[in-house]
Scaffold this motif. Structure first.
Motif, PDB file in Angstrom:
ATOM      1  N   PHE A  92      54.629  39.652  32.633  1.00 18.35           N
ATOM      2  CA  PHE A  92      53.191  39.532  32.913  1.00 18.35           C
ATOM      3  C   PHE A  92      52.431  39.723  31.609  1.00 18.35           C
ATOM      4  CE2 PHE A  92      54.581  40.423  37.237  1.00 18.35           C
ATOM      5  CZ  PHE A  92      53.742  39.621  38.001  1.00 18.35           C
ATOM      6  N   HIS A  93      51.526  38.809  31.377  1.00 20.39           N
ATOM      7  CA  HIS A  93      50.702  38.905  30.170  1.00 20.39           C
ATOM      8  C   HIS A  93      49.878  40.190  30.228  1.00 20.39           C
ATOM      9  CE1 HIS A  93      48.164  37.726  26.830  1.00 20.39           C
ATOM     10  NE2 HIS A  93      47.111  38.067  27.575  1.00 20.39           N
ATOM     11  N   ALA A  94      49.923  40.978  29.121  1.00 22.51           N
ATOM     12  CA  ALA A  94      49.159  42.219  29.083  1.00 22.51           C
ATOM     13  C   ALA A  94      49.100  42.733  27.661  1.00 22.51           C
ATOM     14  CB  ALA A  94      49.796  43.264  29.984  1.00 22.51           C
ATOM     15  N   ALA A  95      47.914  43.103  27.236  1.00 24.12           N
ATOM     16  CA  ALA A  95      47.768  43.744  25.930  1.00 24.12           C
ATOM     17  C   ALA A  95      48.306  45.158  26.019  1.00 24.12           C
ATOM     18  CB  ALA A  95      46.296  43.743  25.532  1.00 24.12           C
ATOM     19  N   SER A  96      48.684  45.690  24.875  1.00 21.01           N
ATOM     20  CA  SER A  96      49.200  47.050  24.865  1.00 21.01           C
ATOM     21  C   SER A  96      48.148  48.025  25.399  1.00 21.01           C
ATOM     22  CB  SER A  96      49.597  47.443  23.432  1.00 21.01           C
ATOM     23  OG  SER A  96      50.180  48.733  23.432  1.00 21.01           O
ATOM     24  N   GLY A  97      48.581  48.930  26.276  1.00 15.68           N
ATOM     25  CA  GLY A  97      47.670  49.929  26.860  1.00 15.68           C
ATOM     26  C   GLY A  97      47.051  49.516  28.174  1.00 15.68           C
ATOM     27  N   THR A  98      47.468  48.355  28.724  1.00 19.92           N
ATOM     28  CA  THR A  98      46.957  47.916  30.028  1.00 19.92           C
ATOM     29  C   THR A  98      47.599  48.743  31.136  1.00 19.92           C
ATOM     30  OG1 THR A  98      46.657  45.664  29.185  1.00 19.92           O
ATOM     31  CG2 THR A  98      46.702  45.952  31.585  1.00 19.92           C
ATOM     32  N   SER A  99      46.792  49.090  32.152  1.00 23.32           N
ATOM     33  CA  SER A  99      47.297  49.900  33.258  1.00 23.32           C
ATOM     34  C   SER A  99      48.349  49.145  34.058  1.00 23.32           C
ATOM     35  CB  SER A  99      46.132  50.292  34.178  1.00 23.32           C
ATOM     36  OG  SER A  99      46.587  51.060  35.266  1.00 23.32           O
ATOM     37  N   VAL A 100      49.469  49.804  34.315  1.00 14.63           N
ATOM     38  CA  VAL A 100      50.570  49.246  35.113  1.00 14.63           C
ATOM     39  C   VAL A 100      50.620  50.011  36.435  1.00 14.63           C
ATOM     40  CG1 VAL A 100      53.061  48.874  35.255  1.00 14.63           C
ATOM     41  CG2 VAL A 100      51.864  48.592  33.053  1.00 14.63           C
ATOM     42  N   HIS A 101      50.715  49.276  37.561  1.00 17.27           N
ATOM     43  CA  HIS A 101      50.678  49.892  38.897  1.00 17.27           C
ATOM     44  C   HIS A 101      52.003  49.731  39.625  1.00 17.27           C
ATOM     45  CE1 HIS A 101      46.499  48.302  38.107  1.00 17.27           C
ATOM     46  NE2 HIS A 101      46.339  49.615  38.078  1.00 17.27           N
ATOM     47  N   ALA A 102      52.314  50.700  40.458  1.00 17.61           N
ATOM     48  CA  ALA A 102      53.431  50.546  41.389  1.00 17.61           C
ATOM     49  C   ALA A 102      53.052  49.448  42.371  1.00 17.61           C
ATOM     50  CB  ALA A 102      53.686  51.851  42.122  1.00 17.61           C
ATOM     51  N   VAL A 103      53.981  48.532  42.627  1.00 12.67           N
ATOM     52  CA  VAL A 103      53.626  47.409  43.503  1.00 12.67           C
ATOM     53  C   VAL A 103      53.635  47.790  44.973  1.00 12.67           C
ATOM     54  CG1 VAL A 103      54.446  45.686  41.852  1.00 12.67           C
ATOM     55  CG2 VAL A 103      56.035  46.593  43.577  1.00 12.67           C
ATOM     56  N   GLY A 104      54.261  48.907  45.313  1.00 10.90           N
ATOM     57  CA  GLY A 104      54.322  49.342  46.705  1.00 10.90           C
ATOM     58  C   GLY A 104      54.667  50.820  46.771  1.00 10.90           C
ATOM     59  N   LEU A 109      49.429  51.658  52.667  1.00 13.09           N
ATOM     60  CA  LEU A 109      50.718  52.167  52.204  1.00 13.09           C
ATOM     61  C   LEU A 109      51.832  51.130  52.364  1.00 13.09           C
ATOM     62  CD1 LEU A 109      50.573  55.833  53.554  1.00 13.09           C
ATOM     63  CD2 LEU A 109      50.151  55.017  51.213  1.00 13.09           C
ATOM     64  N   ASN A 110      51.654  50.254  53.346  1.00 14.34           N
ATOM     65  CA  ASN A 110      52.659  49.217  53.546  1.00 14.34           C
ATOM     66  C   ASN A 110      52.352  47.940  52.756  1.00 14.34           C
ATOM     67  OD1 ASN A 110      54.249  50.731  55.290  1.00 14.34           O
ATOM     68  ND2 ASN A 110      53.023  50.142  57.073  1.00 14.34           N
ATOM     69  N   ALA A 111      51.199  47.946  52.109  1.00 13.07           N
ATOM     70  CA  ALA A 111      50.811  46.754  51.355  1.00 13.07           C
ATOM     71  C   ALA A 111      51.496  46.722  49.991  1.00 13.07           C
ATOM     72  CB  ALA A 111      49.300  46.730  51.189  1.00 13.07           C
ATOM     73  N   PHE A 112      51.487  45.566  49.380  1.00  8.14           N
ATOM     74  CA  PHE A 112      52.012  45.385  48.025  1.00  8.14           C
ATOM     75  C   PHE A 112      50.906  44.801  47.162  1.00  8.14           C
ATOM     76  CE2 PHE A 112      55.961  46.325  49.841  1.00  8.14           C
ATOM     77  CZ  PHE A 112      56.946  46.414  48.858  1.00  8.14           C
ATOM     78  N   VAL A 113      50.949  45.120  45.887  1.00 10.04           N
ATOM     79  CA  VAL A 113      49.958  44.616  44.932  1.00 10.04           C
ATOM     80  C   VAL A 113      50.703  44.090  43.706  1.00 10.04           C
ATOM     81  CG1 VAL A 113      48.202  46.260  45.726  1.00 10.04           C
ATOM     82  CG2 VAL A 113      49.691  46.856  43.786  1.00 10.04           C
ATOM     83  N   ALA A 114      49.977  43.377  42.878  1.00  9.99           N
ATOM     84  CA  ALA A 114      50.555  42.920  41.611  1.00  9.99           C
ATOM     85  C   ALA A 114      50.689  44.105  40.655  1.00  9.99           C
ATOM     86  CB  ALA A 114      49.672  41.844  40.987  1.00  9.99           C
ATOM     87  N   PRO A 115      51.687  44.112  39.781  1.00 12.68           N
ATOM     88  CA  PRO A 115      51.872  45.246  38.866  1.00 12.68           C
ATOM     89  C   PRO A 115      50.759  45.368  37.830  1.00 12.68           C
ATOM     90  CG  PRO A 115      53.405  43.506  38.335  1.00 12.68           C
ATOM     91  CD  PRO A 115      52.755  43.115  39.618  1.00 12.68           C
TER      92      PRO A 115
END
Length: 262
Positions: free
Chosen positions: A160-172, A127-133
């Motif tokens: 960030f390079h991404a094709a349409s429809g790529t999953s986007v994540h909360a970074v924290g 929960l305290n970690a961060f990830v890339a979006p």
């Protein structure tokens, strides 16, 4: 005619007379000392043998019964001792089994407690970690890059390079404070992070969260797209000190400071 008792020599002496005669004879022998050498009459013969009386079998049988009773008593005592020893061994075995079970229970409880602590610690770290979006992507447009495409004249975030429809994540971990249309940002989401900072995700093709919702690191919040002021599909990501435009900070440095490798 009167009868008179004959007194001839053939008359049998009476019982009293025979007893008196025997007594007189014994007395005479005693007086003359002959009694010591004369064979004892049948009336004074030696005691009959044990075979004749049957006393020996009785005595022998009594000894045998006593021996049997003694042997039975010994056997009973031995059986009692063995039963007591068996009971003592069983009690000792039950005690050992109870001790083993108690130790196993304590070990299981300790292991369970350790496992729970480890799980809590892992969850806390997660929960305290961060990830890339976006997983496995890269920065295609840097922070503060100059271009007439932006009203401020420079890029306020990174793409960030991404094709349409790529999953986007909360970074924290944080709470959604904006989810919807954001003008030139197209469909966007703004999250207030637990450390008090804000992150923005723009040009989304769809939004999967709502205002007030709590999110965790790596949780999918939407899909990348090309809404708003864009030249093609990608994810615009910003880090801010407030939810307002113009409070942006370097997003790459921000993510790296939270342990994200880019």
């Amino acid at each position: 005619m009167a009868f008179t008792r004959a007194t001839g020599k053939h008359r049998r002496p009476s019982r009293i007379q025979r007893g008196t005669a025997r007594a007189a004879g014994v007395a005479a022998l005693a007086t003359t000392g002959v009694i010591g050498t004369v064979a004892a009459p049948a009336a004074f013969a030696a005691e009959p043998s044990t075979e004749q009386t049957g006393l020996t079998p009785v005595v022998t049988m009594g000894d045998t019964v006593a021996q049997q009773i003694d042997a039975q008593a010994v056997a009973q005592q031995q059986a009692a001792d063995e039963a007591a020893a068996k009971q003592k061994a069983e009690e000792a075995a039950r005690k050992r089994a109870a001790e083993v079970a108690e130790k196993a229970k304590e070990a299981a409880e300790k292991a369970r407690a350790a496992k729970e602590r480890a799980a809590r610690e892992a969850e806390r770290k997660r929960l305290n970690a961060f990830v890339a979006p976006i997983s496995g992507s890269y920065v295609s447009t840097a922070y503060q890059a100059s271009s007439g495409l932006w009203s401020s004249g420079s890029h306020t975030g990174v793409d960030f390079h991404a094709a349409s429809g790529t999953s986007v994540h909360a970074v924290g971990m944080g709470e959604v404070v904006e989810a919807g249309w954001g003008g030139s940002y197209g469909n966007n989401i703004v999250i207030k992070m637990n450390d008090g900072t804000y992150t923005q995700y723009g040009h989304l093709s769809s939004i999967a969260v709502s205002v007030g919702q709590k999110v965790t690191p790596g949780q999918q919040i939407g899909l990348s797209g090309a809404t708003g002021n864009v030249t093609g599909p990608h994810l615009h990501f910003e880090a801010r000190t407030s939810p307002e435009y113009g409070s942006d900070i370097d997003p790459v440095a921000y993510l790296r400071s939270h342990g994200v490798s880019l």
